[in-house]
Design a protein around this motif. Structure first.
Motif, PDB file in Angstrom:
ATOM      1  N   SER A 178       0.736  -1.162   0.180  1.00 24.01           N
ATOM      2  CA  SER A 178      -0.006   0.076  -0.036  1.00 24.01           C
ATOM      3  C   SER A 178       0.953   1.274  -0.067  1.00 24.01           C
ATOM      4  O   SER A 178       0.789   2.218  -0.829  1.00 24.01           O
ATOM      5  CB  SER A 178      -0.813   0.045   1.349  1.00 24.01           C
ATOM      6  N   ASN A 237      -8.012   2.812  10.598  1.00 21.43           N
ATOM      7  CA  ASN A 237      -8.024   4.329  10.703  1.00 21.43           C
ATOM      8  C   ASN A 237      -7.702   4.823   9.406  1.00 21.43           C
ATOM      9  O   ASN A 237      -8.019   5.969   8.923  1.00 21.43           O
ATOM     10  CB  ASN A 237      -7.214   4.649  11.773  1.00 21.43           C
ATOM     11  N   ASP A 238      -6.802   3.989   8.524  1.00 21.55           N
ATOM     12  CA  ASP A 238      -6.379   4.696   7.262  1.00 21.55           C
ATOM     13  C   ASP A 238      -6.008   3.790   6.188  1.00 21.55           C
ATOM     14  O   ASP A 238      -5.048   3.510   5.731  1.00 21.55           O
ATOM     15  CB  ASP A 238      -4.933   5.508   7.398  1.00 21.55           C
ATOM     16  N   ALA A 240      -7.086   3.614   3.134  1.00 22.92           N
ATOM     17  CA  ALA A 240      -6.726   4.064   1.667  1.00 22.92           C
ATOM     18  C   ALA A 240      -5.106   4.062   1.646  1.00 22.92           C
ATOM     19  O   ALA A 240      -4.801   3.833   0.495  1.00 22.92           O
ATOM     20  CB  ALA A 240      -7.340   5.677   1.561  1.00 22.92           C
ATOM     21  N   ALA A 241      -4.463   4.445   2.687  1.00 25.55           N
ATOM     22  CA  ALA A 241      -3.002   4.620   2.422  1.00 25.55           C
ATOM     23  C   ALA A 241      -2.349   3.378   2.990  1.00 25.55           C
ATOM     24  O   ALA A 241      -1.233   2.979   2.536  1.00 25.55           O
ATOM     25  CB  ALA A 241      -2.609   5.808   3.381  1.00 25.55           C
ATOM     26  N   LEU A 242      -2.976   2.510   3.893  1.00 22.28           N
ATOM     27  CA  LEU A 242      -2.264   1.354   4.542  1.00 22.28           C
ATOM     28  C   LEU A 242      -3.141  -0.013   4.097  1.00 22.28           C
ATOM     29  O   LEU A 242      -2.395  -1.042   4.478  1.00 22.28           O
ATOM     30  CB  LEU A 242      -2.117   1.622   5.911  1.00 22.28           C
ATOM     31  N   ASN A 243      -4.152  -0.078   3.611  1.00 26.01           N
ATOM     32  CA  ASN A 243      -4.747  -1.321   3.316  1.00 26.01           C
ATOM     33  C   ASN A 243      -5.462  -1.232   2.086  1.00 26.01           C
ATOM     34  O   ASN A 243      -6.697  -1.829   2.095  1.00 26.01           O
ATOM     35  CB  ASN A 243      -5.833  -1.381   4.524  1.00 26.01           C
TER      36      ASN A 243
END
Length: 430
Positions: A178, A237-238, A240-243
């Motif tokens: 990601s 919690n994020d 889009a950026a991490l998953n």
């Protein structure tokens, strides 16, 4: 099976006696399966025809479909399978082992009879390409896990932590894939995750002589809890950026992918599937044809003898357990870089234990373990197909199917094989 025993005569001399042992477990298992299928076919007779679709839309060569009368197809294939089971029994009674080809042909006939019964008079056709392709996709992580298990146990370390290596590999592949938007970086991260779990296993099992099975179970629980916590605290919690890793896309091999039936299944796949072909071939060749393979088998079979000829037993075991973890980590990458492009809690769903069962069922041999993993992948995919066909089997039994096949395989066939002599036994020099 022939066993040579040493006996001491009255005059003190040692005499060798040959004892023959009948191995009836495999033929009895085959006969029991045939009997269960016969009961099923008689209790709920099939009516009408079964339609097999041999090609999908978009293929270069279309083969159309085959409409088979259900009853003749079912009982013909069942009868041939039953004859093979009787042949296996006759061979075992004559002290001959059941050949591998006979078991494979028997399994194909039994599966064909069962699928024909399931699809009889159904509005849906049996998609042959989809069934085989889906089975291969589900088997890929099992194959990587089984190869890691074979290497680790051939070195003398029981790798119960395959599930943890899968899970941490899937997690690290998701995060790095990601952040970089590069699936190859995610793949490297998955291998690192598998190595980390393997490092802890090797350190406790080899250096500190802790029971290997206990360490493996504890690692599985630890990784499950750790990844579950990090998923809730960080990834959710994020997302889009991490998953949201960039997945591998299928790449068709020109020419080979146009082969009817097998082409779309084998040669229109992602990079990880092609990598699997290479890893299976390399491990199978190297295990029996190279110095590395000889040393690996030596420390797993006779570590004391290996030590006397200069092989460093514990370092050899340590590095090979790390290699096994890296290969199993690739299997974890398949979950998030191919199957589902995101990580969820405990998404491996116990498949690491099925991979371990494939190691045992495959007799600690790379090729046989791969075939066992393919069988378990087929059982998983068959469960989904049977729901589509509307088979008159309760859905609860459908969910049990992959695990029932695993139990039958291990219980019915594992007794015919022997683990490496020093598997699970720590080596203390001197």
């Amino acid at each position: 099976m022939t066993i040579t025993e040493a006996q001491t005569a009255e005059d003190g001399t040692i005499q060798l006696a040959v004892v023959q042992v009948r191995k009836l477990k495999v033929p009895i298992t085959l006969l029991v399966i045939a009997a269960l299928l016969a009961i099923l076919f008689l209790a709920a007779p099939a009516h009408g025809d079964t339609l097999y679709r041999l090609s999908e839309s978009g293929e270069a060569i279309k083969l159309g479909s085959i409409d088979l009368p259900a009853q003749p197809a079912i009982w013909t294939s069942w009868a041939v399978a039953a004859l093979l089971a009787l042949w296996s029994l006759w061979g075992a009674w004559s002290y001959r082992p059941t050949p591998l080809w006979l078991t494979i042909v028997y399994a194909l006939l039994a599966m064909f009879a069962f699928m024909t019964w399931s699809g009889a008079d159904s509005s849906a056709a049996v998609p042959v390409v989809g069934l085989l392709g889906g089975s291969l996709s589900l088997a890929v992580p099992l194959i990587f896990g089984a190869l890691g298990g074979v290497i680790g146990e051939r070195a003398g370390v029981v790798n119960v932590a395959i599930e943890g290596q899968f899970l941490l590999g899937a997690f690290t592949a998701t995060v790095l894939g990601s952040l970089t938007r590069n699936p190859f970086v995610g793949l490297i991260g998955a291998m690192i995750g598998g190595v980390l779990v393997a490092f802890v296993l090797a350190a406790f099992a080899i250096r500190y002589l802790v029971d290997q099975v206990i360490v493996g179970v504890v690692l599985n629980v630890l990784v499950s809890g750790l990844t579950g916590f990090l998923y809730t605290a960080v990834l959710a919690n994020d997302a889009a950026a991490l998953n949201s890793p960039t997945p591998f896309q299928p790449v068709a091999i020109p020419g080979l992918s146009a082969i009817p039936i097998l082409g779309p299944v084998l040669f229109n796949q992602t990079f990880l599937v092609y990598l699997m072909y290479v890893v299976v071939a390399v491990v199978s060749w190297a295990l029996y044809r190279t110095r590395w393979g000889l040393r690996l088998r030596a420390v797993g079979e006779h570590p004391k003898a290996a030590d006397t000829v200069g092989i460093k037993v514990n370092p050899t075991r340590f590095w090979n357990v790390l290699l096994a973890g890296a290969i199993a980590g690739i299997g974890g990458a398949y979950f998030t870089l191919v199957s589902v492009p995101n990580f969820t809690k405990d998404m491996t769903a116990g498949l690491g234990f099925i991979a371990l069962a494939a190691v045992i069922f495959g007799g600690w041999d790379p090729i046989r373990a791969t075939l066992a993993a393919l069988l378990f992948g087929f059982a998983q995919n068959l469960q989904n197909l049977l729901n589509v066909l509307g088979t008159p089997i309760p859905s609860e039994f459908m969910l049990m199917l992959p695990y029932v096949v695993t139990i039958l395989a291990v219980v019915g066939f594992a007794g015919q094989i022997r683990a490496p002599a020093a598997d699970g036994k720590p080596y203390i020099k001197g």
